[in-house]
Enzyme design. Structure first.
Site, PDB file in Angstrom:
ATOM      1  N   ARG A 124       0.867  -1.186   0.000  1.00  0.00           N
ATOM      2  CA  ARG A 124       0.000   0.000   0.000  1.00  0.00           C
ATOM      3  C   ARG A 124       0.902   1.234   0.000  1.00  0.00           C
ATOM      4  O   ARG A 124       2.107   1.131   0.149  1.00  0.00           O
ATOM      5  CB  ARG A 124      -0.931  -0.014   1.217  1.00  0.00           C
ATOM      6  CG  ARG A 124      -0.221  -0.315   2.526  1.00  0.00           C
ATOM      7  CD  ARG A 124      -0.786   0.372   3.710  1.00  0.00           C
ATOM      8  NE  ARG A 124      -0.657   1.798   3.606  1.00  0.00           N
ATOM      9  CZ  ARG A 124       0.474   2.460   3.854  1.00  0.00           C
ATOM     10  NH1 ARG A 124       1.587   1.842   4.199  1.00  0.00           N
ATOM     11  NH2 ARG A 124       0.501   3.772   3.733  1.00  0.00           N
ATOM     12  N   GLN A 162      -2.707   2.616   9.753  1.00  0.00           N
ATOM     13  CA  GLN A 162      -1.382   2.667   9.124  1.00  0.00           C
ATOM     14  C   GLN A 162      -0.397   3.498   9.949  1.00  0.00           C
ATOM     15  O   GLN A 162       0.807   3.264   9.913  1.00  0.00           O
ATOM     16  CB  GLN A 162      -1.476   3.270   7.712  1.00  0.00           C
ATOM     17  CG  GLN A 162      -2.189   2.424   6.683  1.00  0.00           C
ATOM     18  CD  GLN A 162      -3.651   2.770   6.579  1.00  0.00           C
ATOM     19  OE1 GLN A 162      -4.289   3.127   7.566  1.00  0.00           O
ATOM     20  NE2 GLN A 162      -4.226   2.653   5.396  1.00  0.00           N
ATOM     21  N   ASP A 207      -1.959  10.904  -2.347  1.00  0.00           N
ATOM     22  CA  ASP A 207      -2.246   9.852  -3.331  1.00  0.00           C
ATOM     23  C   ASP A 207      -2.503  10.438  -4.707  1.00  0.00           C
ATOM     24  O   ASP A 207      -2.290   9.783  -5.720  1.00  0.00           O
ATOM     25  CB  ASP A 207      -3.448   9.018  -2.888  1.00  0.00           C
ATOM     26  CG  ASP A 207      -3.054   8.173  -1.696  1.00  0.00           C
ATOM     27  OD1 ASP A 207      -3.095   8.693  -0.564  1.00  0.00           O
ATOM     28  OD2 ASP A 207      -2.641   7.028  -1.909  1.00  0.00           O
ATOM     29  N   ASN A 210      -5.574  12.635   0.059  1.00  0.00           N
ATOM     30  CA  ASN A 210      -4.746  11.753   0.904  1.00  0.00           C
ATOM     31  C   ASN A 210      -5.678  10.973   1.822  1.00  0.00           C
ATOM     32  O   ASN A 210      -6.903  11.125   1.778  1.00  0.00           O
ATOM     33  CB  ASN A 210      -3.734  12.591   1.696  1.00  0.00           C
ATOM     34  CG  ASN A 210      -2.658  11.734   2.337  1.00  0.00           C
ATOM     35  OD1 ASN A 210      -2.060  10.878   1.680  1.00  0.00           O
ATOM     36  ND2 ASN A 210      -2.399  11.929   3.624  1.00  0.00           N
TER      37      ASN A 210
HETATM   38  O1  MRU Z   1      -4.716   3.430   1.776  1.00  0.00           O
HETATM   39  P1  MRU Z   1      -3.246   3.599   1.834  1.00  0.00           P
HETATM   40  O2  MRU Z   1      -2.641   3.087   3.095  1.00  0.00           O
HETATM   41  O3  MRU Z   1      -2.550   3.081   0.595  1.00  0.00           O
HETATM   42  O4  MRU Z   1      -3.071   5.186   1.843  1.00  0.00           O
HETATM   43  C1  MRU Z   1      -1.799   5.729   1.854  1.00  0.00           C
HETATM   44  C2  MRU Z   1      -1.787   7.186   2.035  1.00  0.00           C
HETATM   45  O5  MRU Z   1      -2.800   7.841   2.124  1.00  0.00           O
HETATM   46  C3  MRU Z   1      -0.450   7.834   1.984  1.00  0.00           C
HETATM   47  O6  MRU Z   1      -0.432   9.002   2.736  1.00  0.00           O
HETATM   48  C4  MRU Z   1      -0.153   8.186   0.518  1.00  0.00           C
HETATM   49  O7  MRU Z   1      -0.273   7.052  -0.283  1.00  0.00           O
HETATM   50  C5  MRU Z   1       1.176   8.755   0.349  1.00  0.00           C
HETATM   51  S1  MRU Z   1       2.352   7.453   0.481  1.00  0.00           S
HETATM   52  C6  MRU Z   1       3.904   8.033   0.385  1.00  0.00           C
END
Ligand code: MRU
Length: 365
Positions: A54, A205, A246, A256
């Protein structure tokens, strides 16, 4: 970066068997370090969809390896193109919000549909290139973000408190991270920092992964509930907010992890700088407003159950009444007006169309 003193990337080609790509399966962090073997398009698609991997930069690179598997699996001649196009569609659909995924798949698809000798080898080389570029981008974000932290320290002469949301660390990328890269650079330079780590419900996370990587690198940090940030900001306990993205649009709206927007509002109300670690691979010039970004909605079990360690075993327990429905919006949009700056691999820019066009033009040459 290191886990238990040993250097890791989050994804790598098995040196002895090039039909296998290995990943750190993030579902079990921080309690277990599980390395998973992937060797098909379906394996990669599932690993992305179920979040074994992820984080925007990492899912892009994983999908690029997925396209390599598509070339290995594809039957010959005309059917080959069809197979590869269908693999590209499948991989892109695994998670809709982070633009890095489509960006990496499109690059591989273009290569695959051109006239190349030894297609699997070309796609493998290109996946490795994307991986190495991603590492370099994050390193540069660290270099450009460091002076921001340094400046706060020079003025304050005390520990710099940084609040972050979700995991935009090296585990969400390949190495260094985006939001964490300036933090690691500052810590490595001896600048005293302390990171407030939002737990980031529902998948935690922050509590599981950001805390883990900061701990492994010896960076002082404290895990907080998602709702604590505003209170800390009101009481002078946060000097800066630093998050990932993202997808950031042409006008600088930042998408994000869900909850980022509320942190931006609180930061704005308390005149605290709100910065975004944004590799240009996360910038989508094709979209104007952040409200055009598809927001992923995930299953309700992620909200209704919580995972943790119990007597040495990773367990999931029910949190809500069994029959209460739950909604699980995975991302939100922070409008550009709340963003102090975007830290890219080419420097810091304002969340404004003209600045974004200028900074991304570095990729044209
Ligand atoms: O759902 P996820 O855990 O993939 O979401 C990740 C995020 O929102 C991060 O902040 C984003 O991907 C930036 S990663 C360097």
């Amino acid at each position: 970066m290191k886990i238990n003193g040993e250097h890791y990337h989050t994804i790598w080609l098995n040196e002895n068997d090039h039909s296998v790509v290995q990943i750190i399966d993030q579902r079990f962090l921080p309690h277990k370090l599980v390395v998973e073997d992937l060797n098909s398009v379906d394996d990669v698609e599932r690993a992305i969809r179920e979040m074994h991997v992820r984080g925007a930069p990492l899912i892009g690179v994983a999908a690029a390896y997925g396209m390599y598997f598509a070339a290995l699996e594809a039957p010959h001649a005309v059917e080959r193109e069809k197979y590869i196009e269908s693999a590209a569609r499948k991989l892109k659909a695994a998670r809709p919000t982070a633009v890095n995924l489509a960006w990496a798949v499109e690059q591989q698809l273009k290569l695959a549909l051109g006239k190349v000798e030894n297609l699997p080898n070309s796609l493998l080389k290109n996946a490795e290139r994307l991986k190495n570029e991603s590492i370099e981008r994050c390193k540069k974000i660290g270099e450009f973000g460091l002076p921001l932290i340094e400046a706060i320290y020079k003025e304050k002469k005390q520990t710099v408190n940084i609040l972050t949301h979700c995991n935009a660390g090296w585990i969400a990328c390949i190495d260094h991270g985006t939001a964490t890269a300036p933090m690691y650079a500052a810590h490595n330079k001896g600048i005293p920092i302390h990171v407030w780590v939002d737990e980031t419900r529902p998948r935690n996370q922050g509590a599981r992964i950001t805390a883990f990587e900061l701990q492994e690198h010896g960076v002082p940090h404290t895990v907080i509930t998602d709702n604590a940030g505003g209170h800390l900001m009101q009481h002078g306990q946060v000097d800066m907010v630093l998050v990932g993205t993202d997808r950031t649009t042409r006008i600088g709206d930042v998408c994000n992890k869900i909850g980022t927007y509320l942190k931006a509002l609180a930061a704005f109300d308390n005149a605290i700088p709100f910065y975004v670690g944004a590799p240009t691979s996360s910038i989508d010039l094709s979209l104007h407003s952040g409200f055009d970004i598809p927001i992923e909605e995930r299953g309700e079990t992620e909200v209704k159950y919580i995972q943790g360690l119990h007597e040495g075993e990773i367990k999931k327990v029910l949190l809500t009444p069994k029959d209460s429905p739950a909604a699980n919006f995975a991302f939100d949009v922070t409008p550009a007006k709340y963003v102090t700056g975007l830290i890219t691999e080419y420097g810091i820019c304002k969340a404004k169309e003209e600045d974004l066009l200028k900074i991304t033009s570095n990729n044209d040459g």
